[in-house]
Design an enzyme around this catalytic site. Sequence first.
Site, mmCIF file in Angstrom:
data_model
loop_
_atom_site.group_PDB
_atom_site.id
_atom_site.type_symbol
_atom_site.label_atom_id
_atom_site.label_comp_id
_atom_site.label_asym_id
_atom_site.label_seq_id
_atom_site.Cartn_x
_atom_site.Cartn_y
_atom_site.Cartn_z
ATOM 1 C CE1 TYR A 47 -3.692 -2.421 0.208
ATOM 2 C CE2 TYR A 47 -2.422 -3.400 1.982
ATOM 3 C CZ TYR A 47 -3.451 -3.463 1.072
ATOM 4 O OH TYR A 47 -4.248 -4.559 1.015
ATOM 5 C CG HIS A 48 4.236 1.643 1.094
ATOM 6 N ND1 HIS A 48 4.244 0.344 1.534
ATOM 7 C CD2 HIS A 48 4.228 2.416 2.197
ATOM 8 C CE1 HIS A 48 4.248 0.334 2.846
ATOM 9 N NE2 HIS A 48 4.240 1.571 3.280
ATOM 10 N N PRO A 49 1.803 3.168 -2.933
ATOM 11 C CG PRO A 49 -0.349 3.801 -3.580
ATOM 12 C CD PRO A 49 0.424 3.091 -2.496
#
Length: 111
Positions: A47-49
């Site tokens: 969840y680190h775009p």
Amino acid sequence: MVVSNTSTFRRFNSRPYSIKLPGCQRFPFATNEYWECAIRQFTFTMYHPMGTCKMGPRNDPTAIVDPKLRIYGVKDLQAADASIMPTIVNGNTNAPVIMIGKKASGTFKED
């Protein structure tokens, strides 16, 4: 050696996940080749775009930031966060962002 085969883990009925990952079936389970394949198959960004302000050379039409972290075409504005990464890393972004901060620190001192 598989950690779950140790006596400590066997006390808790631990066992290795032995269902082969797609793309790695050609390697014998638990070999170095299998684990290398599994790591390559099972890394993702979670969840680190990021990557909305790509750093690159001026002649790259998709680049927004130069190697000194300055925004092209905007005076006195720099970007020093995960947005400058030209490609998303396969893993947690913490270490790369720390490296960007370190680069920014040196770059800002020069200017």
